[in-house]
Design a protein around this motif. Structure first.
Motif, PDB file in Angstrom:
ATOM      1  N   PHE A 166       0.848  -1.188   0.000  1.00  0.00           N
ATOM      2  CA  PHE A 166       0.000   0.000   0.000  1.00  0.00           C
ATOM      3  C   PHE A 166       0.883   1.236   0.000  1.00  0.00           C
ATOM      4  N   ASP A 167       0.346   2.323  -0.498  1.00  0.00           N
ATOM      5  CA  ASP A 167       1.023   3.618  -0.542  1.00  0.00           C
ATOM      6  C   ASP A 167      -0.081   4.665  -0.572  1.00  0.00           C
ATOM      7  N   GLU A 168      -0.265   5.368   0.537  1.00  0.00           N
ATOM      8  CA  GLU A 168      -1.357   6.329   0.615  1.00  0.00           C
ATOM      9  C   GLU A 168      -1.012   7.463   1.559  1.00  0.00           C
ATOM     10  N   THR A 169      -1.795   8.517   1.483  1.00  0.00           N
ATOM     11  CA  THR A 169      -1.692   9.607   2.439  1.00  0.00           C
ATOM     12  C   THR A 169      -2.832   9.432   3.424  1.00  0.00           C
ATOM     13  N   TYR A 170      -2.493   9.372   4.694  1.00  0.00           N
ATOM     14  CA  TYR A 170      -3.488   9.186   5.752  1.00  0.00           C
ATOM     15  C   TYR A 170      -3.285  10.294   6.779  1.00  0.00           C
ATOM     16  N   GLN A 171      -4.289  11.104   6.981  1.00  0.00           N
ATOM     17  CA  GLN A 171      -4.240  12.244   7.894  1.00  0.00           C
ATOM     18  C   GLN A 171      -2.987  13.098   7.651  1.00  0.00           C
ATOM     19  N   GLY A 172      -2.696  13.334   6.375  1.00  0.00           N
ATOM     20  CA  GLY A 172      -1.578  14.191   6.005  1.00  0.00           C
ATOM     21  C   GLY A 172      -0.207  13.539   6.059  1.00  0.00           C
ATOM     22  N   ARG A 173      -0.145  12.260   6.399  1.00  0.00           N
ATOM     23  CA  ARG A 173       1.130  11.545   6.478  1.00  0.00           C
ATOM     24  C   ARG A 173       1.170  10.482   5.387  1.00  0.00           C
ATOM     25  N   ARG A 174       2.334  10.295   4.788  1.00  0.00           N
ATOM     26  CA  ARG A 174       2.477   9.259   3.768  1.00  0.00           C
ATOM     27  C   ARG A 174       2.825   7.952   4.455  1.00  0.00           C
ATOM     28  N   ILE A 175       1.982   6.956   4.244  1.00  0.00           N
ATOM     29  CA  ILE A 175       2.242   5.620   4.796  1.00  0.00           C
ATOM     30  C   ILE A 175       2.409   4.652   3.644  1.00  0.00           C
ATOM     31  N   THR A 176       3.421   3.795   3.752  1.00  0.00           N
ATOM     32  CA  THR A 176       3.682   2.789   2.736  1.00  0.00           C
ATOM     33  C   THR A 176       3.948   1.453   3.410  1.00  0.00           C
ATOM     34  N   GLY A 177       3.680   0.405   2.701  1.00  0.00           N
ATOM     35  CA  GLY A 177       3.967  -0.933   3.196  1.00  0.00           C
ATOM     36  C   GLY A 177       4.127  -1.883   2.037  1.00  0.00           C
TER      37      GLY A 177
ATOM     38  N   PHE B 271      -3.882  -5.467  15.182  1.00  0.00           N
ATOM     39  CA  PHE B 271      -4.586  -5.006  13.998  1.00  0.00           C
ATOM     40  C   PHE B 271      -4.588  -6.104  12.953  1.00  0.00           C
ATOM     41  N   ALA B 272      -5.576  -6.063  12.066  1.00  0.00           N
ATOM     42  CA  ALA B 272      -5.737  -7.121  11.066  1.00  0.00           C
ATOM     43  C   ALA B 272      -4.693  -7.055   9.960  1.00  0.00           C
ATOM     44  N   THR B 273      -4.212  -5.854   9.644  1.00  0.00           N
ATOM     45  CA  THR B 273      -3.292  -5.692   8.515  1.00  0.00           C
ATOM     46  C   THR B 273      -2.197  -4.680   8.855  1.00  0.00           C
ATOM     47  N   PRO B 274      -1.083  -4.716   8.136  1.00  0.00           N
ATOM     48  CA  PRO B 274      -0.047  -3.694   8.325  1.00  0.00           C
ATOM     49  C   PRO B 274      -0.556  -2.282   8.013  1.00  0.00           C
ATOM     50  N   ARG B 275      -1.473  -2.151   7.056  1.00  0.00           N
ATOM     51  CA  ARG B 275      -2.049  -0.835   6.759  1.00  0.00           C
ATOM     52  C   ARG B 275      -2.793  -0.295   7.977  1.00  0.00           C
ATOM     53  N   ALA B 276      -3.559  -1.141   8.631  1.00  0.00           N
ATOM     54  CA  ALA B 276      -4.282  -0.723   9.832  1.00  0.00           C
ATOM     55  C   ALA B 276      -3.311  -0.328  10.942  1.00  0.00           C
ATOM     56  N   VAL B 277      -2.179  -1.039  11.054  1.00  0.00           N
ATOM     57  CA  VAL B 277      -1.146  -0.699  12.044  1.00  0.00           C
ATOM     58  C   VAL B 277      -0.574   0.672  11.733  1.00  0.00           C
ATOM     59  N   ALA B 278      -0.270   0.934  10.463  1.00  0.00           N
ATOM     60  CA  ALA B 278       0.305   2.216  10.067  1.00  0.00           C
ATOM     61  C   ALA B 278      -0.671   3.360  10.346  1.00  0.00           C
ATOM     62  N   ARG B 279      -1.925   3.163  10.025  1.00  0.00           N
ATOM     63  CA  ARG B 279      -2.934   4.202  10.287  1.00  0.00           C
ATOM     64  C   ARG B 279      -3.059   4.478  11.779  1.00  0.00           C
ATOM     65  N   ALA B 280      -3.085   3.425  12.589  1.00  0.00           N
ATOM     66  CA  ALA B 280      -3.188   3.605  14.042  1.00  0.00           C
ATOM     67  C   ALA B 280      -1.958   4.322  14.590  1.00  0.00           C
TER      68      ALA B 280
END
Length: 131
Positions: free
Chosen positions: A50-61, A107-116
């Protein structure tokens, strides 16, 4: 044949209530509840990149390859970054994920971990973990 007494009826009712309560707690503790992100698996059975912007932060996995500390082992073979800085993640035996930021919450996924982790950091920078 024994008669139904008030004591037996209350005991049976209490047992039924305890059973329902335990079932509800067990279902609430499942990492895949209705509000959780569904599991999206890649070609090799692991989570998709994944590669997205979440709450103004770039998160990738993405799956990590190769040897060394970031090449697998307790990381589950997956690398997560927030604004280009490594977020130390680990996959538990039950398939859930945790991070150094949210170590006691699964968390169920690494994306969910990154968002949290983004939520928990509240705008603060991620500091590298030297291990």
């Amino acid at each position: 044949m024994s008669q139904l007494t008030r004591r037996r009826a209350l005991g049976a009712g209490a047992t039924a209530l305890v059973g329902l309560a335990i079932t509800g707690v067990a279902q609430a503790a499942q990492p895949g509840d209705a509000d959780a992100e569904p599991k999206h698996w890649g070609h090799h059975g692991g989570p998709q990149p994944f590669d997205e912007t979440y709450q103004g932060r770039r998160i990738t996995g993405a799956p990590s390859h190769g040897g060394g500390h970031h090449g697998g082992g307790h990381h589950g073979g997956y690398s997560v970054q927030i604004d280009g800085k490594d977020l130390h993640v680990m996959q538990n035996a039950d398939g859930t994920w945790i991070s150094v930021v949210n170590h006691y919450e699964t968390f169920a996924t690494p994306r969910a971990v990154a968002r949290a982790a983004v939520v928990e950091l509240q705008g603060a920078s991620l500091v590298p973990l030297d291990v």
